[in-house]
Design an enzyme around this catalytic site. Structure first.
Site, PDB file in Angstrom:
ATOM      1  N   ARG A 115       0.848  -1.203   0.000  1.00 44.38           N
ATOM      2  CA  ARG A 115       0.000   0.000   0.000  1.00 44.38           C
ATOM      3  C   ARG A 115       0.881   1.250   0.000  1.00 44.38           C
ATOM      4  NH1 ARG A 115      -2.930   2.941   4.780  1.00 44.38           N
ATOM      5  NH2 ARG A 115      -4.130   4.421   3.569  1.00 44.38           N
ATOM      6  N   HIS A 160      -3.185  10.864   0.908  1.00 44.18           N
ATOM      7  CA  HIS A 160      -2.654  10.596   2.253  1.00 44.18           C
ATOM      8  C   HIS A 160      -2.022  11.894   2.754  1.00 44.18           C
ATOM      9  CE1 HIS A 160      -1.222   7.140   5.017  1.00 44.18           C
ATOM     10  NE2 HIS A 160      -0.902   8.255   5.627  1.00 44.18           N
ATOM     11  N   GLU A 205      -7.729   8.171   6.452  1.00 44.65           N
ATOM     12  CA  GLU A 205      -8.045   8.763   7.754  1.00 44.65           C
ATOM     13  C   GLU A 205      -8.600  10.185   7.674  1.00 44.65           C
ATOM     14  OE1 GLU A 205      -4.788   8.415  10.473  1.00 44.65           O
ATOM     15  OE2 GLU A 205      -4.744   6.238  10.367  1.00 44.65           O
ATOM     16  N   ASN A 347      -7.782   1.510   9.616  1.00 43.83           N
ATOM     17  CA  ASN A 347      -6.502   1.690  10.309  1.00 43.83           C
ATOM     18  C   ASN A 347      -6.770   1.637  11.802  1.00 43.83           C
ATOM     19  OD1 ASN A 347      -5.444   2.216   7.803  1.00 43.83           O
ATOM     20  ND2 ASN A 347      -4.906   4.351   8.219  1.00 43.83           N
ATOM     21  N   TYR A 349      -4.676   1.214  15.789  1.00 48.36           N
ATOM     22  CA  TYR A 349      -3.424   1.115  16.534  1.00 48.36           C
ATOM     23  C   TYR A 349      -3.591   0.819  18.015  1.00 48.36           C
ATOM     24  CZ  TYR A 349      -0.925   2.956  12.483  1.00 48.36           C
ATOM     25  OH  TYR A 349      -0.386   3.111  11.234  1.00 48.36           O
ATOM     26  N   GLU A 414      -3.856  -0.410   7.960  1.00 46.78           N
ATOM     27  CA  GLU A 414      -2.700  -0.055   8.795  1.00 46.78           C
ATOM     28  C   GLU A 414      -2.881  -0.638  10.182  1.00 46.78           C
ATOM     29  OE1 GLU A 414      -1.651   4.114   9.258  1.00 46.78           O
ATOM     30  OE2 GLU A 414      -1.981   4.454   7.121  1.00 46.78           O
TER      31      GLU A 414
HETATM   32  C1  PNW Z   1      -1.613   7.073  10.772  1.00 44.88           C
HETATM   33  N1  PNW Z   1      -2.905   9.618  16.593  1.00 44.88           N
HETATM   34  O1  PNW Z   1      -1.689   8.289  11.390  1.00 44.88           O
HETATM   35  C2  PNW Z   1      -1.222   7.449   9.358  1.00 44.88           C
HETATM   36  O2  PNW Z   1      -2.086   6.982   8.373  1.00 44.88           O
HETATM   37  C3  PNW Z   1       0.211   7.172   9.044  1.00 44.88           C
HETATM   38  O3  PNW Z   1       0.621   8.012   8.007  1.00 44.88           O
HETATM   39  C4  PNW Z   1       1.039   7.305  10.292  1.00 44.88           C
HETATM   40  O4  PNW Z   1       2.411   7.267  10.043  1.00 44.88           O
HETATM   41  C5  PNW Z   1       0.606   6.187  11.219  1.00 44.88           C
HETATM   42  O5  PNW Z   1      -0.779   6.240  11.479  1.00 44.88           O
HETATM   43  C6  PNW Z   1       1.333   6.147  12.542  1.00 44.88           C
HETATM   44  O6  PNW Z   1       1.047   7.290  13.289  1.00 44.88           O
HETATM   45  C7  PNW Z   1      -1.968   8.528  12.711  1.00 44.88           C
HETATM   46  O7  PNW Z   1      -2.246  10.521  17.161  1.00 44.88           O
HETATM   47  C8  PNW Z   1      -1.235   9.508  13.348  1.00 44.88           C
HETATM   48  O8  PNW Z   1      -3.876   9.059  17.167  1.00 44.88           O
HETATM   49  C9  PNW Z   1      -1.544   9.854  14.640  1.00 44.88           C
HETATM   50  C10 PNW Z   1      -2.595   9.217  15.286  1.00 44.88           C
HETATM   51  C11 PNW Z   1      -3.326   8.231  14.650  1.00 44.88           C
HETATM   52  C12 PNW Z   1      -3.007   7.884  13.351  1.00 44.88           C
END
Ligand code: PNW
Length: 566
Positions: A115, A160, A205, A347, A349, A414
């Site tokens: 991707r 992006h 996002e 995405n 995390y 992601e």
């Molecule tokens: C995503 N937060 O962004 C993006 O799609 C990527 O480009 C980035 O590198 C990756 O996650 C890791 O951060 C985020 O602060 C950036 O919650 C910040 C946040 C969440 C997603």
């Protein structure tokens, strides 16, 4: 195990965390492994898409090469103090000049998919189709050819976060004409690159674009003058632009190119801080409803959700405004937007614990949501303050999507973890993170019947982590920035991910235990839980014994924030 209040003549006893803990040891007559933490062995579908990701501004560099126009991130990064250490993406990982190296490391990983995103100002320097930069298109043609020659299928994101600065100069996402500009750009990309692409993503996002770009201002273009209204206008135009691009593909290209197109939304999972309080459940639900639902509801179910509409309208009217700060879709627009998806791009995390807070007169997205979130202190730290390791949340979020949005096919676009500070290529914390998160995906697929089609690890290599600059590293490959050749150096997790992808019986995660009782590919991650505590800022790494001194996380009897005793 009980705190005694010696200032109170009744000497009341309050159980500490240890009392709850010991109670459970007695009740369980030992230490059974919680079901949720047990490894599940099994396989994903045969055609599962194993991928890794990057984005244009984060890796390409070549910021003024061959006629490229400037993006809002070029301008933002070149403004003082916007990015940590004043890092810039002028060169980044120099991927603009390193197609061969990038494809070589993808081959080393043995991913089936990759991707990446297209830099809009690289192909259309002023954002419009009045001037097409053939050199820019040529770069993506070459990249696509190299990927296909290596038998790696591209998953291409159109946006992006690097908007052409020329469009921002006319109001960017706040100007309705953005919708047509994006449609024209998408149309051109389908026309020129579409024969080689089977998976398209319109926006990455959108919530980050709306809230961080035009609400808090921590991301480009850095606007924070109207956090109560501007994010909603941006979000509204973004949803309409997404829908127009989907329709162009559907009407003009789908029949001959036979690809899929959708949007990538991001969300944390949210649990109630106190599972015995209904208000905390409601707050947790609002987190996901505002985060994911803001965009998912119009696209999958039609129109904004009632929760979102009602809260913003009520708070707008209470503040004396004549109407809601959230723009309304007309009935035609609702119809035009609804159903503009071929899959759900997700995405994810981390997870949070939520409780309600009345923000009073404060007007912003967060105030409308009316929630504060904290982390459970047993969740492991990473190199990013916002990212705590809480694998269970991914399975819950996948189930939420299945239930709320009509059981769509889901591509995880992601998921990943960062470190910072001293470079250590033995990134066992990353193996640990991927093992636990991917196993939750497997559980969602096999046990819950969630239609998961693919998984994408963020990121291929260490890159420019937006406002955090190069300090936070998410990559499988370390990029040595002190060497002008910017070599990509594999971390330990490269082998780990490759083994997950290519486990003995094919496309599987968890093919069965080895003699040691663990599948061979997870051996290396077993020590990582110990190491992961040391990933954050110096001093931020916590010793397990220092966690949860006062009360059980989330079952805090006082109903207040959990605090350390000292
Ligand atoms: C995503 N937060 O962004 C993006 O799609 C990527 O480009 C980035 O590198 C990756 O996650 C890791 O951060 C985020 O602060 C950036 O919650 C910040 C946040 C969440 C997603």
């Amino acid at each position: 195990m009980h705190h005694v209040d010696f200032t109170n003549p009744d000497r009341p006893r309050t159980p500490k965390y240890s009392a709850h803990f010991y109670y459970n040891v007695i009740k369980d007559n030992g230490f059974p492994m919680p079901d949720d933490e047990k490894m599940l062995y099994g396989h994903f579908r045969e055609d599962f898409m194993w991928s890794t990701a990057s984005s244009a501004y984060q890796i390409e560099g070549g910021w003024r090469a061959d006629g490229k126009g400037l993006s809002i991130w070029d301008k933002f990064a070149h403004s003082p103090s916007r990015i940590l250490n004043d890092d810039v993406g002028d060169i980044a990982c120099d991927s603009y000049n390193k197609i061969e190296e990038d494809v070589a490391i993808l081959k080393q990983l043995k991913v089936s998919h990759y991707r990446f995103s297209i830099s809009w100002p690289r192909v259309l320097p002023d954002g419009t189709i009045n001037h097409i930069n053939e050199a820019g298109i040529n770069y993506y043609q070459k990249l696509l050819n190299a990927l296909l020659a290596a038998n790696i299928q591209p998953q291409v994101t159109l946006y992006h976060w690097d908007l052409p600065q020329a469009i921002e100069d006319y109001g960017g996402f706040l100007n309705d004409s953005f919708v047509k500009l994006f449609r024209d750009y998408a149309d051109l990309m389908f026309d020129r690159l579409g024969s080689k692409v089977k998976i398209w993503i319109t926006f990455n996002e959108p919530i980050m674009v709306a809230n961080h770009g035009y609400g808090f201002g921590g991301f480009a273009p850095g606007i924070n003058s109207g956090p109560d209204t501007l994010p909603y206008i941006v979000g509204h135009n973004l949803i309409k632009a997404h829908a127009e691009a989907w329709h162009v593909y559907n009407d003009k290209y789908r029949a001959k190119q036979n690809g899929k197109i959708s949007i990538t939304l991001n969300s944390d999972w949210s649990e109630p801080r106190n599972p015995y309080r209904q208000e905390d459940y409601d707050a947790a639900r609002r987190v996901v409803e505002f985060y994911l639902g803001w965009f998912a509801h119009p696209i999958f179910n039609g129109d904004y959700s009632e929760i979102v509409k009602t809260r913003i309208r009520d708070r707008s009217l209470a503040a004396g405004l004549p109407h809601s700060r959230l723009p309304e879709f007309t009935p035609e627009e609702i119809k035009r937007v609804k159903g503009t998806h071929d899959f759900f791009g997700l995405n994810h995390y981390t997870s949070v614990l939520a409780f309600p807070v009345d923000y009073g007169d404060d007007a912003s997205f967060d105030a409308d949501k009316g929630v504060v979130t904290v982390s459970d202190r047993v969740w492991l730290d990473t190199g990013s303050v916002w990212l705590k390791v809480a694998p269970f949340g991914l399975r819950k979020l996948l189930n939420f999507i299945k239930e709320q949005y009509g059981n769509p096919p889901i591509i995880i676009t992601e998921n990943g973890v960062s470190e910072k500070g001293t470079v250590d290529l033995n990134d066992v914390h990353r193996n640990y993170y991927y093992e636990k998160y991917i196993n939750q995906v497997l559980k969602a697929y096999l046990l819950d019947g969630v239609d998961v089609r693919g998984y994408t690890a963020w990121s291929l290599m260490d890159n420019l982590e937006w406002a955090a600059g190069f300090s936070e590293r998410f990559g499988f490959f370390y990029v040595n920035r002190s060497d002008p050749n910017l070599p990509r150096v594999p971390k330990n997790s490269v082998n780990f991910y490759t083994k997950v992808i290519k486990s003995p019986t094919g496309s599987a995660a968890g093919s069965g235990p080895s003699a040691s009782g663990h599948p061979s590919w997870m051996e290396s991650s077993r020590v990582s839980a110990i190491k992961i505590w040391r990933l954050g800022e110096p001093g931020a790494g916590r010793d397990v014994s220092a966690v949860c001194r006062v009360c059980l996380p989330r079952v805090c009897t006082t109903g207040t924030l959990m605090v350390d005793i000292e």
